[in-house]
Design a protein around this motif. Structure first.
Motif, PDB file in Angstrom:
ATOM      1  N   TYR A  90       0.830  -1.208   0.000  1.00  0.00           N
ATOM      2  CA  TYR A  90       0.000   0.000   0.000  1.00  0.00           C
ATOM      3  C   TYR A  90       0.864   1.257   0.000  1.00  0.00           C
ATOM      4  CZ  TYR A  90      -3.437  -3.476   1.559  1.00  0.00           C
ATOM      5  OH  TYR A  90      -4.233  -4.597   1.667  1.00  0.00           O
TER       6      TYR A  90
ATOM      7  N   ASP B  37       1.166   4.110  -3.017  1.00  0.00           N
ATOM      8  CA  ASP B  37       0.992   5.522  -2.691  1.00  0.00           C
ATOM      9  C   ASP B  37       2.197   6.335  -3.170  1.00  0.00           C
ATOM     10  OD1 ASP B  37      -0.121   7.857  -1.439  1.00  0.00           O
ATOM     11  OD2 ASP B  37       1.257   7.533   0.239  1.00  0.00           O
TER      12      ASP B  37
ATOM     13  N   LEU C 170      -0.065   2.355   6.078  1.00  0.00           N
ATOM     14  CA  LEU C 170      -1.320   2.541   5.364  1.00  0.00           C
ATOM     15  C   LEU C 170      -2.169   1.274   5.398  1.00  0.00           C
ATOM     16  CD1 LEU C 170      -0.401   4.458   2.082  1.00  0.00           C
ATOM     17  CD2 LEU C 170      -1.587   5.347   4.083  1.00  0.00           C
ATOM     18  N   SER C 171      -3.463   1.437   5.526  1.00  0.00           N
ATOM     19  CA  SER C 171      -4.402   0.323   5.391  1.00  0.00           C
ATOM     20  C   SER C 171      -4.931   0.311   3.961  1.00  0.00           C
ATOM     21  CB  SER C 171      -5.561   0.460   6.370  1.00  0.00           C
ATOM     22  OG  SER C 171      -6.378   1.570   6.014  1.00  0.00           O
TER      23      SER C 171
ATOM     24  N   ASP D 132      -8.043   0.619   3.144  1.00  0.00           N
ATOM     25  CA  ASP D 132      -9.011   1.716   3.064  1.00  0.00           C
ATOM     26  C   ASP D 132      -8.312   3.056   2.891  1.00  0.00           C
ATOM     27  OD1 ASP D 132     -11.184   0.056   3.269  1.00  0.00           O
ATOM     28  OD2 ASP D 132     -11.423   0.320   5.439  1.00  0.00           O
ATOM     29  N   ASP D 133      -7.182   3.242   3.586  1.00  0.00           N
ATOM     30  CA  ASP D 133      -6.417   4.487   3.426  1.00  0.00           C
ATOM     31  C   ASP D 133      -5.998   4.673   1.977  1.00  0.00           C
ATOM     32  OD1 ASP D 133      -4.653   4.059   6.595  1.00  0.00           O
ATOM     33  OD2 ASP D 133      -6.559   5.054   6.138  1.00  0.00           O
ATOM     34  N   LEU D 134      -5.504   3.599   1.375  1.00  0.00           N
ATOM     35  CA  LEU D 134      -5.047   3.674  -0.012  1.00  0.00           C
ATOM     36  C   LEU D 134      -6.211   3.957  -0.956  1.00  0.00           C
ATOM     37  CD1 LEU D 134      -2.862   3.365  -2.178  1.00  0.00           C
ATOM     38  CD2 LEU D 134      -3.309   0.898  -2.146  1.00  0.00           C
TER      39      LEU D 134
ATOM     40  N   ASN E 175      -9.022   5.421  -0.291  1.00  0.00           N
ATOM     41  CA  ASN E 175      -9.467   6.795  -0.091  1.00  0.00           C
ATOM     42  C   ASN E 175      -8.528   7.776  -0.784  1.00  0.00           C
ATOM     43  OD1 ASN E 175     -11.698   6.077   1.451  1.00  0.00           O
ATOM     44  ND2 ASN E 175     -10.581   6.205   3.387  1.00  0.00           N
ATOM     45  N   ARG E 176      -7.240   7.513  -0.716  1.00  0.00           N
ATOM     46  CA  ARG E 176      -6.247   8.371  -1.384  1.00  0.00           C
ATOM     47  C   ARG E 176      -6.491   8.381  -2.886  1.00  0.00           C
ATOM     48  NH1 ARG E 176      -2.755   9.939  -4.976  1.00  0.00           N
ATOM     49  NH2 ARG E 176      -0.507   9.973  -4.570  1.00  0.00           N
TER      50      ARG E 176
END
Length: 557
Positions: A460, A464, A496-497, A499-501, A503-504
């Motif tokens: 992840y 990013d 990073l999770s 979901d974080d990725l 969302n990014r």
């Protein structure tokens, strides 16, 4: 292609597979052509034939033959029949192993690096579905005197324009149109045409030659531009099969296939194959005026190739003689074959003409700007049945892709793992045009030095970082993408999770696509979700992936 019976109405206007064992392939319509040559033997006859196999001893020595997809069933049948006659070389039993290799892939491999895991061993004989590919090889100089060989011609394919009855009623001029009119109306947006890319598809190549070859045997740049505009207004894909596959998907989803395209440029047997599975949506064929002669299927022994020894050449030659004798009414010597073209100054399409057409096509089409990112975490150290690690397999796939991209495309290379200090990723080769400063050589050297590590996969965080990196390095008039080779099942390492990725990605207005190639043990569902969130795609390479699919992935075709 030649058929005994045609079921398509005519309006005359005049899916690398890693090779471990022999593959069983679906039967193509081509098989109808030689059905009369297949004789069903009784059990007594089989026993008798086996009893008299005294012309040779021991196990059968087979040489590889590379063949276009549609001719494979015919050749496999003929190869079995031939072995029943006990062919021998100095008392040893001989035969051939037919490997399915798309003509464009074979041409690229014969003129560059042959991928044995995808296509089997380098062939002693080759059967493309258009002699134009032989012209291509001849011009490359990779196989000495290939154009001087005397092939057996075992068939031909017929290029047509296909449309539904409703489309023909809307565009009645199609029944008497020549290629210039089809191109002009398509480029103007009066009609939407679907056709395959010329570098990987014989039908696509034949269409481009019909459009762009003038009376003096030269390629007209303006005509290539017009055809490119026509397909921009219509549809294109790597192969005709992929185009028809999209139509089939629309039908399966109960959509309207009439909305996909008004007309299709394809070989007649491809249209017939589509009609057999398309339910009520059927295509009829029209034959454009002033077309080039039909492309032929040559069986060509590669006796002048450096990898073909005298024994292999002799075995391949004997099989060619058998084909000429037993495909009665179809096979013929090269001297009896139709000329490849009537539009050049001496009646022949030359190798430089074919290469010029395709080169001009790609000069006018969108190029790639890609960052290749190689995972070298512990999962990439897993091995397959042949003892090859996931890194080995991914490295070979990346090399094949690098060789297929045009010189004007740009590529850089990273690797990543968590078993090093500092950042997870390591920039191995800075992005640069492949035709500049031996960029391909730099990438090849870097690939050779990539070894699987012992740490986890910080997938992840690296995605990013690569997005941030490439967002600042996008190239105008190019397809910008990130291509990740991994066997990840998640990311237990980076902060990073998933979901974080995601969302990014959702918050970004970038047009960058992340494409992912997954290897043994990878979580395909997870990787596919990430790729699709960016508009990219996922390819499962557990059982192999061919260069055609990787090229399509990168170019977004």
């Amino acid at each position: 292609m030649i058929f005994e019976d045609r079921t398509v109405k005519s309006h005359r206007g005049g899916g690398r597979r890693r090779r471990r064992t022999s593959r069983r392939l679906p039967v193509a319509p081509w098989m109808v052509m030689v059905a009369v040559a297949v004789i069903t033997m009784s059990a007594v006859t089989v026993v008798f034939v086996n009893a008299v196999r005294s012309g040779c001893d021991g196990s059968t020595y087979r040489v590889p033959v590379a063949a276009a997809n549609s001719i494979v069933p015919v050749l496999e049948e003929q190869a079995r029949n031939w072995e029943e006659t006990s062919p021998d070389y100095e008392g040893s039993c001989i035969g051939v192993e037919v490997n399915r290799v798309a003509s464009g892939d074979a041409a690229a491999g014969l003129s560059g690096d042959w991928n044995e895991r995808n296509f089997g061993s380098r062939p002693a004989a080759w059967v493309p579905d258009s002699s134009a590919w032989i012209d291509w090889i001849a011009d490359s100089g990779s196989v000495e005197d290939i154009s001087a060989a005397d092939p057996v011609i075992i068939g031909s394919s017929h290029l047509v324009v296909a449309a539904s009855e409703a489309s023909l009623e809307e565009h009645p001029w199609l029944a008497g149109a020549n290629w210039d009119e089809i191109v002009a109306r398509s480029a103007a947006g009066d009609i939407s045409v679907a056709a395959a890319e010329p570098r990987r598809s014989s039908a696509g190549l034949q269409a481009l030659l019909n459009v762009a070859l003038n009376d003096t045997g030269e390629i007209e740049r303006e005509s290539v531009t017009a055809w490119s505009d026509a397909l921009d207004n219509g549809r294109t894909a790597v192969t005709t099969g992929k185009l028809f596959g999209q139509v089939t998907d629309i039908i399966a989803e109960e959509g309207d296939p009439e909305t996909f395209a008004d007309a299709y440029v394809a070989f007649d047997y491809e249209v017939e194959s589509f009609n057999q599975g398309a339910n009520e949506f059927q295509l009829e064929t029209v034959e454009p005026q002033e077309s080039l002669p039909d492309p032929i299927y040559p069986y060509l022994v590669l006796e002048s190739a450096g990898w073909v020894n005298d024994i292999d050449a002799e075995v391949a030659s004997q099989f060619g003689e058998y084909l000429e004798q037993n495909l009665e009414g179809t096979a013929r010597s090269a001297t009896e074959a139709p000329e490849v073209s009537t539009r050049s100054n001496d009646g022949v399409i030359r190798g430089e003409t074919v290469r010029s057409a395709v080169q001009e096509w790609y000069l006018q089409r969108r190029q790639a700007n890609v960052l290749a990112v190689m995972d070298r975490s512990e999962h990439m150290g897993l091995t397959d049945a042949n003892g090859l690690t996931n890194v080995d397999l991914a490295s070979e796939d990346l090399r094949e892709l690098t060789g297929q991209l045009q010189d004007s495309s740009q590529m850089g290379l990273w690797s990543f793992t968590d078993d090093v200090s500092g950042e997870y990723q390591q920039a191995l080769v800075q992005p640069k045009t492949l035709g500049q400063d031996d960029q391909r050589g730099s990438i090849d050297t870097a690939i050779s030095n990539i070894l699987p590590g012992s740490g986890g996969s910080p997938l992840y965080a690296v995605i990013d970082s690569s997005l941030s990196y490439m967002e600042e390095r996008q190239v105008e008039e190019a397809t910008d993408s990130i291509l990740i080779f991994t066997a990840a099942t998640g990311d237990p390492v980076s902060p990073l999770s998933q979901d974080d990725l995601l969302n990014r990605i959702a918050e970004s207005d970038s047009t960058l696509r992340v494409n992912i190639v997954g290897y043994g043990g990878a979580d395909g569902e997870l990787l596919s979700e990430i790729a699709q969130a960016t508009g990219g795609g996922y390819v499962d390479a557990t059982d192999g992936v061919n260069g055609e699919d990787l090229l399509a992935l990168v170019l977004g075709v």
